[in-house]
Design an enzyme around this catalytic site. Structure first.
Site, PDB file in Angstrom:
ATOM      1  N   ARG A  24      54.570  69.782 -42.211  1.00  0.00           N
ATOM      2  CA  ARG A  24      55.191  68.577 -41.681  1.00  0.00           C
ATOM      3  C   ARG A  24      54.353  68.003 -40.557  1.00  0.00           C
ATOM      4  NH1 ARG A  24      56.513  66.045 -37.136  1.00  0.00           N
ATOM      5  NH2 ARG A  24      57.120  68.066 -36.264  1.00  0.00           N
ATOM      6  N   ASP A  25      54.220  68.719 -39.493  1.00  0.00           N
ATOM      7  CA  ASP A  25      53.528  68.225 -38.309  1.00  0.00           C
ATOM      8  C   ASP A  25      52.043  68.015 -38.585  1.00  0.00           C
ATOM      9  OD1 ASP A  25      53.119  67.403 -35.746  1.00  0.00           O
ATOM     10  OD2 ASP A  25      53.519  69.324 -34.800  1.00  0.00           O
TER      11      ASP A  25
ATOM     12  N   HIS B  93      55.031  75.367 -28.241  1.00  0.00           N
ATOM     13  CA  HIS B  93      54.329  74.540 -29.229  1.00  0.00           C
ATOM     14  C   HIS B  93      53.176  73.851 -28.510  1.00  0.00           C
ATOM     15  CE1 HIS B  93      54.403  71.555 -32.743  1.00  0.00           C
ATOM     16  NE2 HIS B  93      53.508  71.068 -31.902  1.00  0.00           N
TER      17      HIS B  93
ATOM     18  N   HIS C 170      49.210  72.123 -28.365  1.00  0.00           N
ATOM     19  CA  HIS C 170      48.128  71.436 -29.062  1.00  0.00           C
ATOM     20  C   HIS C 170      46.812  71.807 -28.395  1.00  0.00           C
ATOM     21  CE1 HIS C 170      50.392  68.142 -31.419  1.00  0.00           C
ATOM     22  NE2 HIS C 170      51.259  69.085 -31.081  1.00  0.00           N
TER      23      HIS C 170
ATOM     24  N   CYS D  20      49.530  64.118 -32.381  1.00  0.00           N
ATOM     25  CA  CYS D  20      50.602  63.152 -32.152  1.00  0.00           C
ATOM     26  C   CYS D  20      50.183  61.773 -32.660  1.00  0.00           C
ATOM     27  CB  CYS D  20      50.919  63.082 -30.661  1.00  0.00           C
ATOM     28  SG  CYS D  20      52.210  61.893 -30.241  1.00  0.00           S
TER      29      CYS D  20
ATOM     30  N   ASN E 254      47.483  70.719 -33.546  1.00  0.00           N
ATOM     31  CA  ASN E 254      48.132  71.907 -33.006  1.00  0.00           C
ATOM     32  C   ASN E 254      47.128  73.053 -32.945  1.00  0.00           C
ATOM     33  OD1 ASN E 254      51.252  71.182 -33.310  1.00  0.00           O
ATOM     34  ND2 ASN E 254      50.201  70.460 -35.133  1.00  0.00           N
TER      35      ASN E 254
END
Length: 317
Positions: free
Chosen positions: A26-27, A220, A222, A253, A262
């Site tokens: 997803r991300d 979380h 990055h 992002c 990430n």
């Protein structure tokens, strides 16, 4: 030399165990400019399932015109073949997205709601104020819990905003408490544009764990400025035992530009294993999944472990 030999004093006399949730499908995928075919997504997610993950973020119920890459989320959820003990997680942006998600309630076990701690970032990301978002969270939380789904939360820009600069810790933790009141059992804190540093990471997670008893606190990070793994290590030392990462270091992002991916799951797992920290994951299988993603996308990914492979021996204590 034993392959399970840990670095000296790494575990302080105890075996530490962490949980890593894979968010790449997803991300990570959402930022890819070229459309990834649905069968390729399914194949890559199935490969991650074989690596030992217990929780994978699979899809998002955002509007297809906002993130076209994720418009096939329901087809992906229906097509994947994961082990029975793997929870499927979906991201839900608002009440309309929740309506769409609950129409296929049987396809997932966990739902994630999110907000940015920064007003400017929240407005640019989802076109709503923080207050409007949290009012919706209070309503959605009750509906999600009533469906016997696990409610998770993510607070973006927890460690700084590219538009507003520093974000006060108390503001972030106040939002976390609101999520907990809405029924969230896990709250993730996102370093959305890579603005954290190890010293602040440790201080933040010490404070978050103390302030949120009974809540699973998740880190979380990055790797925008190359400090992602150092921040994860600092969070571990603060007592954090839950992490999110993305295979191949995919992601970033959507706003603003220049926010890279990430931390790579395979690099995070490699670091933990070398320290004697148990992840429950097959590192070789994670690396292979990341290499498959690299081949599918047709470009070189930025993970170190894709190139170097797993460490086969560790320094003696």
């Amino acid at each position: 030399m034993s392959q399970t030999q840990a670095f000296p004093n790494a575990t302080r006399g105890e075996t530490r165990t962490v949980q890593i949730r894979e968010v790449g499908p997803r991300d990570g995928f959402q930022n890819e400019p070229e459309t990834i075919a649905t069968p390729d997504k399914i194949r890559l997610i199935d490969a991650l399932g074989r690596a030992g993950f217990k929780r994978i973020e699979v899809a998002s119920f955002v509007r297809p015109d906002v993130i076209p890459q994720l418009s096939d989320g329901i087809e992906v959820l229906r097509g994947i073949d994961l082990p029975d003990d793997v929870d499927r997680m979906v991201l839900i942006p608002n009440s309309r997205g929740l309506d769409n998600a609950l129409a296929v309630r049987d396809l997932f076990e966990e739902a994630t709601l999110f907000v940015s701690a920064s007003q400017t970032h929240n407005t640019k990301n989802i076109n709503r104020s923080v207050e409007e978002t949290m009012a919706d969270v209070a309503v959605m939380g009750k509906r999600i819990v009533a469906e016997d789904l696990t409610l998770c939360a993510v607070i973006a820009t927890s460690f700084g905003c590219p538009y507003e600069g520093p974000v006060p810790m108390d503001r972030v933790l106040d939002l976390a408490e609101q999520f907990a009141a809405a029924g969230a059992t896990e709250i993730g804190f996102g370093d959305t544009t890579g603005m954290c540093n190890p010293a602040y990471s440790r201080a933040f997670f010490e404070a978050a764990i103390e302030r949120l008893p009974g809540i699973e606190v998740t880190a979380h990070f990055h790797n925008t400025r190359g400090q992602g793994l150092a921040n994860a290590y600092a969070a571990l030392e603060a007592g954090c035992r839950s992490f999110e990462s993305s295979f191949g270091e995919l992601g970033g992002c959507p706003v603003p530009k220049g926010s890279t991916g990430n931390i790579a799951t395979e690099d995070l797992v490699s670091m933990f294993h070398e320290m004697g920290v148990d992840t429950g994951l097959d590192l070789a299988a994670v690396i292979e999944a990341a290499r498959e993603a690299q081949s599918t996308l047709g470009r070189k990914l930025t993970s170190h472990s894709i190139v170097a492979g797993p460490v086969t021996w560790y320094p003696a204590s």
